[in-house]
Design an enzyme around this catalytic site. Structure first.
Site, short mmCIF file in Angstrom:
data_model
loop_
_atom_site.label_atom_id
_atom_site.label_comp_id
_atom_site.label_asym_id
_atom_site.label_seq_id
_atom_site.Cartn_x
_atom_site.Cartn_y
_atom_site.Cartn_z
N LYS A 37 0.81 -1.22 0.00
CA LYS A 37 0.00 0.00 0.00
C LYS A 37 0.84 1.27 0.00
O LYS A 37 0.47 2.25 -0.64
CB LYS A 37 -1.04 0.01 1.13
CG LYS A 37 -0.49 -0.03 2.52
CD LYS A 37 -1.63 -0.13 3.51
CE LYS A 37 -1.16 -0.24 4.94
NZ LYS A 37 0.19 -0.73 5.23
N ARG A 42 12.51 -7.82 3.10
CA ARG A 42 12.40 -6.44 2.62
C ARG A 42 13.55 -5.53 3.09
O ARG A 42 13.95 -5.56 4.23
CB ARG A 42 11.06 -5.87 3.14
CG ARG A 42 10.81 -4.44 2.73
CD ARG A 42 9.37 -4.10 2.86
NE ARG A 42 8.98 -3.79 4.22
CZ ARG A 42 7.82 -3.23 4.54
NH1 ARG A 42 6.92 -2.95 3.61
NH2 ARG A 42 7.53 -2.98 5.80
N ARG A 44 -6.79 2.48 10.89
CA ARG A 44 -6.36 1.11 11.08
C ARG A 44 -7.26 0.35 12.04
O ARG A 44 -7.00 -0.80 12.35
CB ARG A 44 -4.94 1.12 11.64
CG ARG A 44 -3.93 0.46 10.72
CD ARG A 44 -2.56 0.77 11.28
NE ARG A 44 -1.58 -0.17 10.84
CZ ARG A 44 -0.66 0.12 9.91
NH1 ARG A 44 -0.64 1.28 9.31
NH2 ARG A 44 0.23 -0.79 9.61
N ARG A 84 2.15 -8.06 13.65
CA ARG A 84 1.52 -7.06 12.78
C ARG A 84 0.42 -7.69 11.94
O ARG A 84 -0.63 -7.08 11.73
CB ARG A 84 2.57 -6.39 11.90
CG ARG A 84 3.44 -5.39 12.68
CD ARG A 84 4.78 -5.16 12.02
NE ARG A 84 4.69 -4.57 10.70
CZ ARG A 84 5.60 -4.74 9.74
NH1 ARG A 84 6.67 -5.50 9.95
NH2 ARG A 84 5.45 -4.16 8.58
P1 ADP Z 1 3.00 -1.70 7.77
O1 ADP Z 1 1.65 -1.43 7.15
O2 ADP Z 1 3.93 -2.41 6.83
O3 ADP Z 1 2.93 -2.35 9.11
P2 ADP Z 1 3.35 1.15 8.45
O4 ADP Z 1 4.56 1.95 8.14
O5 ADP Z 1 2.07 1.57 7.83
O6 ADP Z 1 3.75 -0.33 7.99
O7 ADP Z 1 3.15 1.08 10.03
C1 ADP Z 1 4.19 0.72 10.91
C2 ADP Z 1 3.74 0.80 12.36
O8 ADP Z 1 3.36 2.15 12.68
C3 ADP Z 1 2.51 -0.02 12.72
O9 ADP Z 1 2.84 -1.37 13.01
C4 ADP Z 1 1.99 0.74 13.97
O10 ADP Z 1 2.75 0.44 15.11
C5 ADP Z 1 2.26 2.19 13.59
N1 ADP Z 1 1.09 2.79 12.92
C6 ADP Z 1 1.01 3.22 11.63
N2 ADP Z 1 -0.22 3.70 11.34
C7 ADP Z 1 -0.96 3.57 12.48
C8 ADP Z 1 -2.31 3.86 12.83
N3 ADP Z 1 -3.19 4.40 11.95
N4 ADP Z 1 -2.71 3.58 14.10
C9 ADP Z 1 -1.87 3.06 15.00
N5 ADP Z 1 -0.59 2.74 14.72
C10 ADP Z 1 -0.12 2.99 13.49
#
Ligand code: ADP
Ligand code: ZN
Length: 214
Positions: free
Chosen positions: A13, A127, A88, A171
């Site tokens: 994404k 990755r 999320r 995750r």
């Molecule tokens: P991925 O989708 O590969 O896990 P992201 O960079 O989108 O990678 O997110 C990494 C981490 O950042 C998540 O595992 C979480 O801890 C935090 N995070 C990101 N977006 C949110 C969100 N909307 N709410 C809560 N935590 C978030």
């Protein structure tokens, strides 16, 4: 135009959201990137977020929602945003709808990029990411020409702290427990566009563009 990109970790994404944002001239808001960038600055926000990210858990809603609402109140978000990694969970989705409702705005479409779980594990565990431009590589499937160096910008490649097998599993579990309910939520409002996330990046990108055109 306000578009949400939804997908499990490793679904692609981030890459697709960046491309579509460039193409449509929309502001790209990636909550994970914002939290990671903050790490270097050692702000209060960063320190709080860090412990959750390292465990593969969601950063608490009150921190995340406040940060996003503040971000979307800036002038560069007036004409549209691509949300990448937000919302999320249901609380975040409802807060966004409420805030938008008060401003006479609405989410237009939700792109859900679907990839089977075995493939997600395989993608994330191999990755490597560019520190400078965030371009993703894979040690087997899309290795850089020179090990450790970004093909595009020459930046240094690194493995994210949360791309280790234990954290990846957490995750993926958080995705299925907390984020997957959003698939129903946005299906009910008629906004969900499901995209097959397998295949190469351009192919998936074309599927997204044609879904958005319709
Ligand atoms: P991925 O989708 O590969 O896990 P992201 O960079 O989108 O990678 O997110 C990494 C981490 O950042 C998540 O595992 C979480 O801890 C935090 N995070 C990101 N977006 C949110 C969100 N909307 N709410 C809560 N935590 C978030
Ligand atoms: Zn780079």
């Amino acid at each position: 135009m306000y578009i949400i990109f939804l997908g499990a970790p490793g679904a692609g994404k981030g890459t697709q959201a960046a491309t579509v944002a460039r193409g449509l001239k929309l502001t790209h808001i990636a909550t994970g990137d914002i939290f990671r960038q903050a790490q270097g600055q050692k702000t209060e926000l960063a320190l709080k977020a860090k412990e959750y990210m390292e465990q593969g858990k969601l950063v608490p809603d009150e921190i995340t929602i406040q940060m996003v609402l503040e971000r979307i109140s800036q002038p560069d978000c007036e004409t549209g945003v691509i949300f990448d990694g937000f919302p999320r969970n249901l609380v975040q989705a409802k807060s966004l709808d409420k805030a938008f409702g008060q401003q006479g705005k609405a989410v237009d479409s939700v792109i859900y990029i679907k990839v089977p779980e075995e493939e997600l594990l395989e993608r994330l565990s191999g990755r490597w990411i560019c520190r400078k431009c965030q371009a993703p590589y894979h040690k087997v499937n899309s290795a850089p020409k020179v090990a450790g160096v970004c093909d595009r910008c020459g930046g240094e490649l690194y493995q994210r702290a949360d791309d280790n097998i234990e954290t990846i599993k957490n995750r993926l579990k958080v995705f299925s427990d907390e984020t997957a309910p959003l698939i129903d939520y946005y299906t009910q409002s008629g906004k969900l566009l499901e995209i097959d996330g397998e295949g190469d990046m351009d192919e998936v990108g074309n599927r997204i563009i044609s879904a958005l055109r319709k």
